[in-house]
Design a protein around this motif. Structure first.
Motif, PDB file in Angstrom:
ATOM      1  N   PHE A  82      87.917  44.869 -16.291  1.00 44.78           N
ATOM      2  CA  PHE A  82      86.614  44.490 -15.738  1.00 44.78           C
ATOM      3  C   PHE A  82      86.735  43.468 -14.614  1.00 44.78           C
ATOM      4  O   PHE A  82      86.050  43.585 -13.596  1.00 44.78           O
ATOM      5  N   TYR A  83      87.586  42.483 -14.779  1.00 45.95           N
ATOM      6  CA  TYR A  83      87.587  41.373 -13.825  1.00 45.95           C
ATOM      7  C   TYR A  83      88.193  41.773 -12.479  1.00 45.95           C
ATOM      8  O   TYR A  83      87.756  41.275 -11.435  1.00 45.95           O
ATOM      9  N   ARG A  84      89.156  42.665 -12.490  1.00 50.25           N
ATOM     10  CA  ARG A  84      89.661  43.189 -11.215  1.00 50.25           C
ATOM     11  C   ARG A  84      88.594  44.038 -10.532  1.00 50.25           C
ATOM     12  O   ARG A  84      88.366  43.918  -9.323  1.00 50.25           O
ATOM     13  N   LEU A  85      87.941  44.893 -11.304  1.00 53.15           N
ATOM     14  CA  LEU A  85      86.855  45.710 -10.749  1.00 53.15           C
ATOM     15  C   LEU A  85      85.708  44.833 -10.268  1.00 53.15           C
ATOM     16  O   LEU A  85      85.067  45.129  -9.248  1.00 53.15           O
ATOM     17  N   LEU A  86      85.445  43.756 -11.009  1.00 57.68           N
ATOM     18  CA  LEU A  86      84.372  42.833 -10.618  1.00 57.68           C
ATOM     19  C   LEU A  86      84.676  42.182  -9.277  1.00 57.68           C
ATOM     20  O   LEU A  86      83.790  42.075  -8.413  1.00 57.68           O
ATOM     21  N   LEU A  87      85.903  41.758  -9.078  1.00 59.48           N
ATOM     22  CA  LEU A  87      86.283  41.145  -7.799  1.00 59.48           C
ATOM     23  C   LEU A  87      86.115  42.138  -6.655  1.00 59.48           C
ATOM     24  O   LEU A  87      85.570  41.792  -5.592  1.00 59.48           O
ATOM     25  N   ASN A  88      86.562  43.378  -6.853  1.00 65.50           N
ATOM     26  CA  ASN A  88      86.395  44.402  -5.819  1.00 65.50           C
ATOM     27  C   ASN A  88      84.922  44.620  -5.493  1.00 65.50           C
ATOM     28  O   ASN A  88      84.529  44.719  -4.320  1.00 65.50           O
ATOM     29  N   THR A  89      84.111  44.687  -6.538  1.00 62.51           N
ATOM     30  CA  THR A  89      82.682  44.948  -6.348  1.00 62.51           C
ATOM     31  C   THR A  89      82.001  43.792  -5.643  1.00 62.51           C
ATOM     32  O   THR A  89      81.136  43.995  -4.782  1.00 62.51           O
ATOM     33  N   VAL A  90      82.366  42.566  -5.996  1.00 63.64           N
ATOM     34  CA  VAL A  90      81.761  41.399  -5.352  1.00 63.64           C
ATOM     35  C   VAL A  90      82.099  41.369  -3.867  1.00 63.64           C
ATOM     36  O   VAL A  90      81.226  41.103  -3.018  1.00 63.64           O
ATOM     37  N   ILE A  91      83.342  41.659  -3.515  1.00 65.57           N
ATOM     38  CA  ILE A  91      83.741  41.662  -2.103  1.00 65.57           C
ATOM     39  C   ILE A  91      82.946  42.703  -1.325  1.00 65.57           C
ATOM     40  O   ILE A  91      82.364  42.415  -0.266  1.00 65.57           O
ATOM     41  N   LEU A 240      83.163  48.607  -9.753  1.00 64.29           N
ATOM     42  CA  LEU A 240      82.785  48.683 -11.165  1.00 64.29           C
ATOM     43  C   LEU A 240      82.171  50.024 -11.566  1.00 64.29           C
ATOM     44  O   LEU A 240      82.559  50.588 -12.604  1.00 64.29           O
ATOM     45  N   PRO A 241      81.205  50.587 -10.813  1.00 64.53           N
ATOM     46  CA  PRO A 241      80.647  51.873 -11.256  1.00 64.53           C
ATOM     47  C   PRO A 241      81.698  52.966 -11.374  1.00 64.53           C
ATOM     48  O   PRO A 241      81.706  53.727 -12.357  1.00 64.53           O
ATOM     49  N   LEU A 242      82.613  53.043 -10.417  1.00 62.78           N
ATOM     50  CA  LEU A 242      83.643  54.072 -10.446  1.00 62.78           C
ATOM     51  C   LEU A 242      84.687  53.777 -11.517  1.00 62.78           C
ATOM     52  O   LEU A 242      85.127  54.695 -12.237  1.00 62.78           O
ATOM     53  N   LEU A 265      77.586  43.377 -19.268  1.00 62.50           N
ATOM     54  CA  LEU A 265      78.084  42.379 -18.318  1.00 62.50           C
ATOM     55  C   LEU A 265      77.875  42.839 -16.878  1.00 62.50           C
ATOM     56  O   LEU A 265      77.633  42.025 -15.986  1.00 62.50           O
ATOM     57  N   PHE A 266      77.933  44.142 -16.677  1.00 63.55           N
ATOM     58  CA  PHE A 266      77.773  44.714 -15.336  1.00 63.55           C
ATOM     59  C   PHE A 266      76.357  44.530 -14.796  1.00 63.55           C
ATOM     60  O   PHE A 266      76.161  44.320 -13.589  1.00 63.55           O
ATOM     61  N   VAL A 267      75.356  44.579 -15.662  1.00 66.18           N
ATOM     62  CA  VAL A 267      73.966  44.498 -15.195  1.00 66.18           C
ATOM     63  C   VAL A 267      73.474  43.064 -15.068  1.00 66.18           C
ATOM     64  O   VAL A 267      72.370  42.834 -14.541  1.00 66.18           O
ATOM     65  N   PRO A 269      74.573  40.289 -13.149  1.00 69.71           N
ATOM     66  CA  PRO A 269      74.395  39.689 -11.815  1.00 69.71           C
ATOM     67  C   PRO A 269      73.160  40.168 -11.065  1.00 69.71           C
ATOM     68  O   PRO A 269      72.425  39.330 -10.516  1.00 69.71           O
ATOM     69  N   PRO A 270      72.866  41.494 -10.995  1.00 69.48           N
ATOM     70  CA  PRO A 270      71.625  41.890 -10.306  1.00 69.48           C
ATOM     71  C   PRO A 270      70.365  41.334 -10.953  1.00 69.48           C
ATOM     72  O   PRO A 270      69.417  40.954 -10.247  1.00 69.48           O
ATOM     73  N   LEU A 271      70.344  41.264 -12.277  1.00 71.70           N
ATOM     74  CA  LEU A 271      69.171  40.717 -12.957  1.00 71.70           C
ATOM     75  C   LEU A 271      68.989  39.234 -12.645  1.00 71.70           C
ATOM     76  O   LEU A 271      67.874  38.776 -12.364  1.00 71.70           O
ATOM     77  N   VAL A 272      70.081  38.490 -12.675  1.00 76.65           N
ATOM     78  CA  VAL A 272      70.007  37.057 -12.369  1.00 76.65           C
ATOM     79  C   VAL A 272      69.537  36.846 -10.933  1.00 76.65           C
ATOM     80  O   VAL A 272      68.668  36.000 -10.656  1.00 76.65           O
ATOM     81  N   LEU A 273      70.078  37.634  -9.995  1.00 73.68           N
ATOM     82  CA  LEU A 273      69.680  37.510  -8.595  1.00 73.68           C
ATOM     83  C   LEU A 273      68.193  37.794  -8.425  1.00 73.68           C
ATOM     84  O   LEU A 273      67.492  37.066  -7.709  1.00 73.68           O
ATOM     85  N   PHE A 274      67.710  38.837  -9.072  1.00 73.91           N
ATOM     86  CA  PHE A 274      66.301  39.186  -8.918  1.00 73.91           C
ATOM     87  C   PHE A 274      65.396  38.103  -9.497  1.00 73.91           C
ATOM     88  O   PHE A 274      64.406  37.701  -8.870  1.00 73.91           O
ATOM     89  N   PHE A 275      65.703  37.593 -10.692  1.00 67.88           N
ATOM     90  CA  PHE A 275      64.845  36.586 -11.303  1.00 67.88           C
ATOM     91  C   PHE A 275      64.857  35.272 -10.525  1.00 67.88           C
ATOM     92  O   PHE A 275      63.848  34.563 -10.474  1.00 67.88           O
TER      93      PHE A 275
END
Length: 293
Positions: A82-91, A240-242, A265-267, A269-275
């Motif tokens: 997850f954390y490697r995929l998370l870093l890729n997704t964040v970039i 992350l999705p892939l 865990l994947f959902v 960050p978008p929820l926090v950003l929106f709120f």
């Protein structure tokens, strides 16, 4: 008013209030049912994320797990990477969001505030392209990136955002229309050019709309599955999705509890950003119908 008139008026008032109260109760009941229908998948996901392997395949399925396994939120991300995929997704997501906001705000400013020949034509062309499905350009873009040697890189995922999105340009232009033109004229008299007007005046005033664009762009890039599927081949570069889809199809087997725990865990960050930014989001959408002189 006489006592007889008061007596006659009361039933009329009551008959008017009862339908209103009934309709209001019915409306709240309908909203409650819709809210439950939308929250039920999330609650079911949480239930599966807390179950052990034995509870997942149980028939009939149970809503509450017999044994709560909070360790799934540690073991699941570890197995999926997850954390490697998370870093890729964040970039990819951060760069795409920056590109979408910058390009859309600049193009929207040009179409809204600069009077040049063909301005209405270009706005009509951009607005009309909103209705063209993105899938139409997928194969031509793939051939273009192959010829440029950019397949299996993040460039095809990030570069399109820097050329603007029609819907974001439309949102930016409509918000610019709500800002009075005399601000531009006063700044021009003081010697300001378009770049200074854009950066010093328009960017602070259009904060709601570019935050709205940032939220929408972030959501799209964060959840994008098709583009990484088409352009990426090396698993180390997966988003992350892939990466989570690859885990589910190739390695998961019956470990849906790990998958759902990681999905939660994947959902986040978008929820926090929106709120955190929902006030600006509503302001950005609420001002789209106003036009200033």
């Amino acid at each position: 008013m006489t006592a007889e008139a008061l007596v006659l008026a009361r039933p009329a008032a009551l008959t008017q209030r009862v339908p209103f109260m009934v309709s209001r109760v019915a409306w709240y009941a309908l909203c409650g049912l819709l809210a439950v229908s939308m929250l039920l998948p999330l609650v079911w996901m949480i239930s599966i994320a807390l179950k052990g392997n034995g509870d997942i395949n149980q028939l009939p399925p149970t809503f509450l797990p017999r044994e709560f396994r909070a360790a799934n939120f540690v073991d699941g991300p570890a197995q999926i990477g997850f954390y490697r995929l998370l870093l890729n997704t964040v970039i990819v997501t951060v760069l795409s969001t920056i590109g979408a906001v910058a390009s859309s705000m600049i193009v929207g400013y040009g179409i809204s505030r600069i009077d040049f020949p063909g301005r209405r034509f270009w706005f009509a062309l951009i607005s009309g392209s909103i209705f063209v499905p993105g899938i139409v350009g997928l194969i031509p873009l793939q051939h273009l990136y192959i010829s440029l040697g950019l397949i299996d890189t993040w460039v095809p995922l990030i570069l399109p955002a820097f050329f603007g999105s029609p819907i974001f340009v439309f949102l930016a232009r409509q918000y610019y229309q709500s800002i009075p033109k005399y601000l531009d004229e006063s700044a021009t008299i003081d010697g300001a050019g378009h770049w200074m007007i854009f950066t010093r005046i328009m960017i602070p005033l259009t904060k709601p709309v570019w935050i709205t664009i940032a939220i929408m762009s972030f959501q799209f890039a964060w959840n994008d599955y098709l583009s990484p599927l088409v352009y990426l081949q090396d698993a180390k570069k997966f988003t992350l999705p892939l990466g989570m889809a690859a885990f589910l199809s190739d390695q998961a087997g019956s470990q849906y509890n790990y998958y759902m725990a990681t999905n939660l865990l994947f959902v986040v960050p978008p929820l926090v950003l929106f709120f955190l930014a929902q006030r600006y989001f509503m302001e950005g959408l609420g001002a789209l119908g106003t036009i200033a002189k």
